[in-house]
Design an enzyme around this catalytic site. Structure first.
Site, PDB file in Angstrom:
ATOM      1  N   VAL A 148      -3.755  -9.811  -2.781  1.00  0.00           N
ATOM      2  CA  VAL A 148      -4.504 -10.985  -2.336  1.00  0.00           C
ATOM      3  C   VAL A 148      -5.657 -11.162  -3.314  1.00  0.00           C
ATOM      4  O   VAL A 148      -6.384 -10.200  -3.601  1.00  0.00           O
ATOM      5  CB  VAL A 148      -5.052 -10.808  -0.905  1.00  0.00           C
ATOM      6  CG1 VAL A 148      -5.860 -12.035  -0.480  1.00  0.00           C
ATOM      7  CG2 VAL A 148      -3.922 -10.540   0.091  1.00  0.00           C
ATOM      8  N   GLY A 186      -7.295 -12.226   6.615  1.00  0.00           N
ATOM      9  CA  GLY A 186      -6.087 -11.783   7.297  1.00  0.00           C
ATOM     10  C   GLY A 186      -4.807 -12.073   6.535  1.00  0.00           C
ATOM     11  O   GLY A 186      -3.713 -11.899   7.077  1.00  0.00           O
ATOM     12  N   ASN A 209      -7.350   4.668  -2.894  1.00  0.00           N
ATOM     13  CA  ASN A 209      -7.589   3.348  -2.315  1.00  0.00           C
ATOM     14  C   ASN A 209      -7.764   3.463  -0.793  1.00  0.00           C
ATOM     15  O   ASN A 209      -6.897   3.102  -0.011  1.00  0.00           O
ATOM     16  CB  ASN A 209      -6.448   2.397  -2.680  1.00  0.00           C
ATOM     17  CG  ASN A 209      -6.802   0.950  -2.433  1.00  0.00           C
ATOM     18  OD1 ASN A 209      -7.737   0.633  -1.693  1.00  0.00           O
ATOM     19  ND2 ASN A 209      -6.050   0.053  -3.046  1.00  0.00           N
ATOM     20  N   GLY A 246      -3.429 -10.479   3.931  1.00  0.00           N
ATOM     21  CA  GLY A 246      -2.630  -9.278   3.682  1.00  0.00           C
ATOM     22  C   GLY A 246      -1.815  -8.907   4.910  1.00  0.00           C
ATOM     23  O   GLY A 246      -0.625  -8.583   4.804  1.00  0.00           O
ATOM     24  N   TYR A 258      -3.329  -0.062   6.036  1.00  0.00           N
ATOM     25  CA  TYR A 258      -1.912   0.223   6.288  1.00  0.00           C
ATOM     26  C   TYR A 258      -1.730   1.065   7.548  1.00  0.00           C
ATOM     27  O   TYR A 258      -0.824   0.816   8.341  1.00  0.00           O
ATOM     28  CB  TYR A 258      -1.270   0.922   5.091  1.00  0.00           C
ATOM     29  CG  TYR A 258      -1.200   0.070   3.842  1.00  0.00           C
ATOM     30  CD1 TYR A 258      -0.966  -1.303   3.907  1.00  0.00           C
ATOM     31  CD2 TYR A 258      -1.370   0.641   2.589  1.00  0.00           C
ATOM     32  CE1 TYR A 258      -0.889  -2.078   2.753  1.00  0.00           C
ATOM     33  CE2 TYR A 258      -1.295  -0.126   1.433  1.00  0.00           C
ATOM     34  CZ  TYR A 258      -1.059  -1.479   1.529  1.00  0.00           C
ATOM     35  OH  TYR A 258      -0.982  -2.241   0.395  1.00  0.00           O
ATOM     36  N   ASN A 277      -9.571   1.874   1.371  1.00  0.00           N
ATOM     37  CA  ASN A 277      -9.510   0.636   2.160  1.00  0.00           C
ATOM     38  C   ASN A 277      -8.066   0.252   2.458  1.00  0.00           C
ATOM     39  O   ASN A 277      -7.739  -0.143   3.586  1.00  0.00           O
ATOM     40  CB  ASN A 277     -10.213  -0.518   1.433  1.00  0.00           C
ATOM     41  CG  ASN A 277     -11.710  -0.351   1.413  1.00  0.00           C
ATOM     42  OD1 ASN A 277     -12.285   0.350   2.248  1.00  0.00           O
ATOM     43  ND2 ASN A 277     -12.361  -0.979   0.451  1.00  0.00           N
TER      44      ASN A 277
END
Length: 163
Positions: A91, A99, A128, A101, A135, A130
């Site tokens: 993104v 929102g 990563n 992603g 996820y 974040n």
């Protein structure tokens, strides 16, 4: 903040330049831009040749492609079913926090269910935090016992010789 003004659709040849631009942005974010050898023409061929090797969806808002996901099918011998493997989801930096992603992952999960896939998988860089948190929040399990093995370039050529 979330927004529902994102239109998600299959990528078309007209989207290749936008997708390629985001691929390069992703490489910069991952500090891997030195590894990008792909070109828009190569991406076009991979997505739209007679037997495409991958597929892509894009998310568009206000006439601008702001996100993409590139994926392909793999196969699980244990399930004896194909899986959907997400190679990259991105993104644009300025469009994060809406929102998008999440909407892209939901669209891919729906596609995996429609195609009777046994799995939906992807990789994430261990630094990563974040993305990992995002996820996990979406229900993904991180598999700590698995590591990606990769052979490229001269090492691949050497391996192929059997010596």
């Amino acid at each position: 903040m979330t927004s529902s003004n994102l239109t998600i659709r299959p990528a078309t040849p007209a989207d290749v330049e936008a997708i390629f631009g985001m691929i390069y942005e992703l490489a910069v974010f991952e500090k891997l831009e030195h590894m990008v050898v792909a070109t828009p023409a190569m991406l076009h061929d991979s997505l739209f040749c007679a037997k495409p090797v991958c597929e892509a969806i894009v998310g568009e808002t206000e006439g601008e492609v702001v996100t993409f996901a590139l994926f392909f099918h793999n196969f699980s011998t244990f399930l004896c079913k194909k899986g959907l493997y997400l190679e990259d989801l991105y993104v644009k930096q300025a469009r994060r926090g809406h929102g998008y992603g999440k909407q892209m992952l939901v669209a891919l999960a729906k596609l995996a269910v429609e195609r009777d896939c046994g799995r939906f998988e992807w990789s994430v860089l261990d630094w990563n935090a974040n993305a990992i948190k995002f996820y996990e929040g979406m229900g993904a399990d991180l598999l700590p016992d698995w590591r990606i093995c990769r052979v490229t370039g001269n090492a691949l050529t050497h391996m192929s010789s059997g010596t």
